[in-house]
Design a protein around this motif. Structure first.
Motif, mmCIF file in Angstrom:
data_model
loop_
_atom_site.group_PDB
_atom_site.id
_atom_site.type_symbol
_atom_site.label_atom_id
_atom_site.label_comp_id
_atom_site.label_asym_id
_atom_site.label_seq_id
_atom_site.Cartn_x
_atom_site.Cartn_y
_atom_site.Cartn_z
ATOM 1 N N LEU A 181 22.676 -28.059 -25.479
ATOM 2 C CA LEU A 181 22.601 -26.776 -24.510
ATOM 3 C C LEU A 181 24.143 -26.136 -24.604
ATOM 4 O O LEU A 181 24.141 -25.309 -24.455
ATOM 5 C CB LEU A 181 22.192 -27.321 -23.171
ATOM 6 C CG LEU A 181 21.800 -26.075 -22.246
ATOM 7 C CD1 LEU A 181 21.229 -24.866 -22.864
ATOM 8 C CD2 LEU A 181 21.486 -26.544 -20.797
ATOM 9 N N SER A 182 25.025 -27.290 -24.468
ATOM 10 C CA SER A 182 26.292 -26.674 -24.524
ATOM 11 C C SER A 182 26.785 -25.950 -25.528
ATOM 12 O O SER A 182 27.640 -24.888 -25.527
ATOM 13 C CB SER A 182 27.585 -27.816 -24.170
ATOM 14 O OG SER A 182 27.028 -28.551 -22.930
ATOM 15 N N ILE A 183 26.345 -26.541 -26.654
ATOM 16 C CA ILE A 183 26.721 -25.875 -28.024
ATOM 17 C C ILE A 183 26.243 -24.276 -27.982
ATOM 18 O O ILE A 183 26.634 -23.277 -28.164
ATOM 19 C CB ILE A 183 26.113 -26.380 -29.283
ATOM 20 C CG1 ILE A 183 26.870 -27.746 -29.379
ATOM 21 C CG2 ILE A 183 26.233 -25.685 -30.556
ATOM 22 C CD1 ILE A 183 26.286 -28.908 -30.403
ATOM 23 N N VAL A 184 24.654 -24.184 -27.259
ATOM 24 C CA VAL A 184 24.083 -22.966 -27.328
ATOM 25 C C VAL A 184 25.166 -22.055 -26.294
ATOM 26 O O VAL A 184 25.277 -20.853 -26.678
ATOM 27 C CB VAL A 184 22.632 -23.220 -26.762
ATOM 28 C CG1 VAL A 184 22.175 -21.887 -26.056
ATOM 29 C CG2 VAL A 184 21.834 -24.007 -27.712
ATOM 30 N N VAL A 185 25.419 -22.457 -25.208
ATOM 31 C CA VAL A 185 26.168 -21.727 -24.387
ATOM 32 C C VAL A 185 27.496 -21.159 -24.904
ATOM 33 O O VAL A 185 27.892 -20.345 -24.809
ATOM 34 C CB VAL A 185 26.656 -22.654 -23.044
ATOM 35 C CG1 VAL A 185 27.756 -22.108 -22.294
ATOM 36 C CG2 VAL A 185 25.331 -23.004 -22.233
ATOM 37 N N ALA A 236 26.060 -16.792 -35.115
ATOM 38 C CA ALA A 236 25.970 -17.173 -34.152
ATOM 39 C C ALA A 236 24.670 -17.509 -33.659
ATOM 40 O O ALA A 236 24.224 -18.190 -33.005
ATOM 41 C CB ALA A 236 27.004 -16.571 -32.970
ATOM 42 N N GLY A 237 23.845 -16.127 -33.642
ATOM 43 C CA GLY A 237 22.584 -16.113 -33.437
ATOM 44 C C GLY A 237 21.649 -17.014 -34.124
ATOM 45 O O GLY A 237 20.783 -17.780 -33.446
ATOM 46 N N ALA A 238 22.030 -17.406 -35.449
ATOM 47 C CA ALA A 238 21.093 -18.365 -36.064
ATOM 48 C C ALA A 238 21.309 -19.820 -35.637
ATOM 49 O O ALA A 238 20.578 -20.512 -35.239
ATOM 50 C CB ALA A 238 21.458 -18.441 -37.399
ATOM 51 N N GLU A 239 22.819 -20.077 -35.082
ATOM 52 C CA GLU A 239 22.989 -21.202 -34.506
ATOM 53 C C GLU A 239 22.519 -21.591 -33.113
ATOM 54 O O GLU A 239 21.866 -22.825 -32.850
ATOM 55 C CB GLU A 239 24.597 -21.389 -34.321
ATOM 56 C CG GLU A 239 25.106 -22.762 -34.128
ATOM 57 C CD GLU A 239 24.899 -23.635 -34.994
ATOM 58 O OE1 GLU A 239 24.492 -24.915 -34.551
ATOM 59 O OE2 GLU A 239 24.933 -23.645 -36.184
ATOM 60 N N VAL A 240 22.252 -20.494 -32.433
ATOM 61 C CA VAL A 240 21.740 -20.720 -31.065
ATOM 62 C C VAL A 240 20.324 -20.802 -31.261
ATOM 63 O O VAL A 240 19.755 -21.837 -30.639
ATOM 64 C CB VAL A 240 21.794 -19.311 -30.422
ATOM 65 C CG1 VAL A 240 20.756 -19.383 -29.065
ATOM 66 C CG2 VAL A 240 23.122 -19.044 -29.785
ATOM 67 N N ALA A 241 19.521 -20.368 -32.251
ATOM 68 C CA ALA A 241 18.194 -20.482 -32.493
ATOM 69 C C ALA A 241 17.632 -22.014 -32.980
ATOM 70 O O ALA A 241 16.692 -22.697 -32.492
ATOM 71 C CB ALA A 241 17.534 -19.597 -33.293
ATOM 72 N N TYR A 242 18.768 -22.515 -34.031
ATOM 73 C CA TYR A 242 18.711 -23.707 -34.380
ATOM 74 C C TYR A 242 18.907 -24.915 -33.412
ATOM 75 O O TYR A 242 18.220 -25.888 -33.386
ATOM 76 C CB TYR A 242 19.902 -23.843 -35.508
ATOM 77 C CG TYR A 242 19.932 -25.299 -36.154
ATOM 78 C CD1 TYR A 242 19.063 -25.631 -37.261
ATOM 79 C CD2 TYR A 242 20.961 -26.212 -35.693
ATOM 80 C CE1 TYR A 242 19.331 -26.937 -37.552
ATOM 81 C CE2 TYR A 242 21.127 -27.443 -36.043
ATOM 82 C CZ TYR A 242 20.199 -27.789 -37.154
ATOM 83 O OH TYR A 242 20.365 -29.140 -37.662
#
Length: 413
Positions: free
Chosen positions: A18-22, A325-331
């Motif tokens: 979750l921190s990576i998403v943030v 960054a969007g792809a990383e969030v989805a991943y």
């Protein structure tokens, strides 16, 4: 591995993901809002309080903090015009090299006084016949302008000018310079032009600040060093301000995802504690992922420190960065979902029956939080849910590197 350690590892793994998403979302928001550049400008606004000097610095080709045509250091503009220019649209710059900043500030401050003190002198020298004598005098004056040193050497050299007319004119101008410096209450030191420029600054706060910063400088090089230290101290304050803003943004982003995905730390911990098989599976998966180079690379590549340095400044392809960054969030969100933890919301009516009392305590069912649906349990469920979400938000806002270090220490035991 003990049960309590497995539960801790599993929960921390969720915090890391979750921190990576943030962090990725923070990066997207910061780029979209130009938060770094705005923080940089607000910090320099507080340092350079004179609007005219600020506008000339911001539009200088070496700075370009705002989108506007460059303003010459000697160009006269009104205070209103300067404030409008300095407060205009921010450019692509979110970092300024200390040396470039110092050079521009010095040039802006000195330009008018250089012209005032040495303009007439240079005009007379340029009017002399071409030759070695003119070149030598020109080099001496340029040295005084660029380094603040060499006034005594120039004065001595004028005695050897062959043409009496030029010798007399140049001597008179040097005497005038000495007189102007004396009238300003300055000693004929090596940084006279700079001190005259500071005296001519209209804003009293900036004038006092620069006088204090440069009081100990015996030459222009020392003045550069003092100004660079002054600038770096300002950038330390900018870093602290930016980190504070990013921390607040982290809390907001973490709260949004924790509520939207129902990531309740207390409920997850209870589920892992009560299900040994799932606890073992999550712990093993977390241990493998934490030890992998891929997760480490994601942490190393993050820009979470918020410091004002050249790394990460002036992105050349913001659209590609945003897509990545969007792809990383989805991943990362998919990784959280794949953990098969009690995450996410449901909404279904609890019918009367023998299992009603158990179903009415389901913290994932939104139906149970409506007071008229669950008069006995809704308040306790809501309090526990808010506490669990709050723990998740606070944990995720600490950043993935923080939890990565903790879980590594746990696993090494």
């Amino acid at each position: 591995m003990a049960a309590i350690i497995q539960v801790a590892v599993g929960i921390i793994f969720v915090f890391i993901l979750l921190s990576i998403v943030v962090t990725e979302v923070n990066s997207l928001v910061a780029r979209a809002t130009k938060l770094r550049a705005k923080t940089l400008r607000s910090t320099i606004d507080a340092v350079i309080e004179d609007p005219v000097i600020r506008a000339k610095v911001y539009t200088h080709p070496l700075i370009q903090l705002v989108k506007a045509d460059p303003i010459a250091p000697t160009q006269r503009i009104s205070r209103a015009e300067a404030e409008k220019i300095a407060g205009g649209s921010i450019g692509a710059v979110d970092y300024i090299e200390p040396r470039a900043f110092v050079d521009v500030v010095l040039n802006t401050i000195k330009a008018q006084s250089d012209q005032q003190l040495f303009g007439a002198l240079l005009n007379v020298i340029d009017g002399m016949p071409a030759g070695r004598e003119r070149r030598g005098l020109r080099v001496m004056v340029n040295r005084i302008v660029t380094t603040g040193q060499g006034m005594n050497e120039l004065r001595d050299s004028l005695r050897f000018v062959q043409d009496r007319r030029y010798r007399s004119a140049l001597t008179d101008l040097v005497n005038q310079i000495d007189e102007e410096v004396s009238l300003l209450g300055l000693e004929p030191t090596t940084d006279v032009s700079l001190m005259v420029g500071i005296r001519q600054i209209e804003n009293p706060n900036l004038r006092k600040s620069l006088s204090a910063v440069l009081a100990s400088a015996d030459n222009l090089e020392e003045a550069r060093g003092n100004l660079e230290t002054w600038y770096m101290n300002s950038m330390s304050r900018a870093t602290a301000l930016y980190k504070s803003r990013m921390k607040n943004l982290s809390v907001l982003v973490a709260l949004t995802f924790a509520l939207a995905l129902n990531i309740d730390t207390l409920h997850i911990a209870r589920a892992l504690w009560e299900d040994p098989a799932q606890r073992e599976q999550i712990s093993s998966q977390a241990t493998y992922s934490i030890g992998s180079d891929e997760l480490q690379a994601q942490l190393d590549g993050g820009d979470s420190d918020g410091e004002f340095k050249a790394i990460g400044a002036n992105e050349e392809n913001p659209l590609a960065d945003a897509i990545g960054a969007g792809a990383e969030v989805a991943y990362q969100l998919q990784d959280i979902q794949d953990l098969s933890l009690p995450i996410g919301w449901t909404f279904h009516k609890v019918d009367e029956g023998p299992n009603d009392r158990v179903a009415l305590r389901d913290p994932n069912n939104l139906w149970n939080y409506i007071p008229e649906n669950n008069p006995e349990n809704w308040l306790g469920l809501l309090a526990a849910k808010l506490l669990g979400i709050a723990v998740t938000v606070i944990a995720a806002a600490q950043g993935a590197p923080f939890w990565f270090g903790i879980v590594n220490r746990i696993l090494r035991r």
